[in-house]
Write an enzyme that holds these catalytic residues in place. Structure first.
Site, PDB file in Angstrom:
ATOM      1  N   ASP A 184      20.681  58.961  60.556  1.00  0.00           N
ATOM      2  CA  ASP A 184      21.402  59.848  61.459  1.00  0.00           C
ATOM      3  C   ASP A 184      20.513  60.187  62.642  1.00  0.00           C
ATOM      4  O   ASP A 184      19.290  60.271  62.502  1.00  0.00           O
ATOM      5  CB  ASP A 184      21.815  61.136  60.732  1.00  0.00           C
ATOM      6  CG  ASP A 184      20.610  61.913  60.230  1.00  0.00           C
ATOM      7  OD1 ASP A 184      20.165  62.842  60.920  1.00  0.00           O
ATOM      8  OD2 ASP A 184      20.083  61.573  59.147  1.00  0.00           O
ATOM      9  N   SER A 185      21.120  60.342  63.818  1.00  0.00           N
ATOM     10  CA  SER A 185      20.414  60.740  65.027  1.00  0.00           C
ATOM     11  C   SER A 185      19.260  59.775  65.321  1.00  0.00           C
ATOM     12  O   SER A 185      19.466  58.578  65.434  1.00  0.00           O
ATOM     13  CB  SER A 185      19.931  62.196  64.884  1.00  0.00           C
ATOM     14  OG  SER A 185      19.517  62.716  66.126  1.00  0.00           O
ATOM     15  N   ALA A 186      18.015  60.270  65.406  1.00  0.00           N
ATOM     16  CA  ALA A 186      16.881  59.374  65.645  1.00  0.00           C
ATOM     17  C   ALA A 186      16.709  58.390  64.499  1.00  0.00           C
ATOM     18  O   ALA A 186      16.201  57.276  64.688  1.00  0.00           O
ATOM     19  CB  ALA A 186      15.600  60.178  65.854  1.00  0.00           C
ATOM     20  N   HIS A 238      26.744  67.635  66.413  1.00  0.00           N
ATOM     21  CA  HIS A 238      25.698  66.719  65.969  1.00  0.00           C
ATOM     22  C   HIS A 238      25.274  67.034  64.529  1.00  0.00           C
ATOM     23  O   HIS A 238      24.995  68.180  64.194  1.00  0.00           O
ATOM     24  CB  HIS A 238      24.505  66.825  66.919  1.00  0.00           C
ATOM     25  CG  HIS A 238      23.528  65.706  66.808  1.00  0.00           C
ATOM     26  ND1 HIS A 238      23.867  64.386  67.027  1.00  0.00           N
ATOM     27  CD2 HIS A 238      22.205  65.699  66.502  1.00  0.00           C
ATOM     28  CE1 HIS A 238      22.800  63.626  66.872  1.00  0.00           C
ATOM     29  NE2 HIS A 238      21.782  64.402  66.542  1.00  0.00           N
TER      30      HIS A 238
END
Length: 307
Positions: A162-164, A280
């Protein structure tokens, strides 16, 4: 009030003082590996690269058939903008226990060094070391980890984050596709599930520019893969799921990646699923809400059907 002079500040993540000291705005806790008597999921930690403290946490689903029951293998990379969080935080430990139970996959969760203390590419190098370790386990002569040796189906390997962490997952798949330092024939990389991916979009980015001094520009293919369609077309996997949040501040990055995959000449199947109205990584903050359960179902379907 800070008595020290601030040199660089990324709101919500970190600040760097003139004397070189670093302060993270959010610190993670530590959750030890554990066995869940309700779901039957077990977990344990293994040090992969002692000198850099690269460690993986394994999550083994409940064995319901025979002693050598096989599961799809998922290598997972946690998020946190390259600078915060941990594979061992209660956030990720709880989430990955649930992910293993709900999707019935054996998970290798990677603990990598964080920026800005360890500049990029440390996170990628550590993650690649973990990938190499997984590939060694697929070799019958080199493999020594009993959970992977007995229960991992190395012909059904997925990457996710997820994300980075989604950015790292993409870069590991990219490296496995084009790097001369191959993973070997023991792993079949089937697909990727990228949740709320953190990519660049040709605009200045304070996190990337500070944490990656070797190439602070946002056209770096590791940060902005959509700007490099010829490279993107070489992805070795055949299936990709991208999940976005309708109210995510980087929602557009996932959509841009999706559109680029469809246009670049890559021959696999890509699907984008969006959770309306959610921000997010909402599924980590509100794991029991109905929309988080729906996202979990998307992942379960992807891992099982793609296998």
């Amino acid at each position: 009030m800070d008595s020290k002079e601030i040199d660089y500040d990324v709101p919500t993540l970190f600040k760097v003082y003139k004397d070189g000291s670093i302060e993270k705005y959010r610190k993670h806790d530590y959750a030890p590996p554990s066995d869940n008597p309700i779901t039957g999921v077990r977990s344990k930690d293994i040090v992969v690269v002692p000198e850099n403290n690269v460690t993986v946490r394994l999550y083994l689903p409940k064995i319901t058939q025979n002693d050598d029951q096989k599961f799809p293998l998922l290598v997972y990379f946690h998020g946190g903008g390259f600078v915060i969080e941990s594979a061992f935080s209660s956030y990720y430990h709880s989430y990955l226990h649930s992910l293993a139970a709900e999707t019935n996959v054996l998970i290798v969760s990677v603990e990598y060094r964080l920026a800005p203390e360890h500049k990029i590419p440390a996170c990628y190098d550590d993650s690649w070391a973990a990938m190499k370790w997984v590939s060694q386990q697929a070799n019958s002569e080199q493999g020594t980890e009993p959970w992977l040796k007995n229960h991992a189906d190395f012909s059904r390997v997925f990457l996710s984050g997820d994300s980075a962490g989604a950015n790292i997952a993409h870069n590991m798949m990219m490296r496995a596709s084009v790097d001369e330092d191959k993973l070997g024939d023991g792993l079949k990389l089937v697909g990727m599930a990228l949740v709320h991916p953190y990519f660049g979009n040709n605009e200045p980015d304070g996190i990337w520019s500070y944490c990656c001094p070797e190439n602070p520009n946002t056209d770096d293919p590791r940060f902005n893969p959509a700007a490099h369609p010829n490279l993107l077309s070489k992805l070795v996997c055949t299936k990709i799921l991208i999940c976005t949040g309708g109210a995510d501040f980087i929602r557009d990055r996932g959509w841009t990646y999706y559109e680029s995959l469809k246009k670049c000449g890559w021959t696999g199947e890509v699907e984008l699923k969006e959770t309306e109205g959610e921000e997010h990584v909402f599924h980590l903050v509100k794991p029991t809400c109905e929309r988080a359960k729906a996202l979990m179902k998307w992942l379960a379907d992807f891992f099982q059907q793609s296998s």
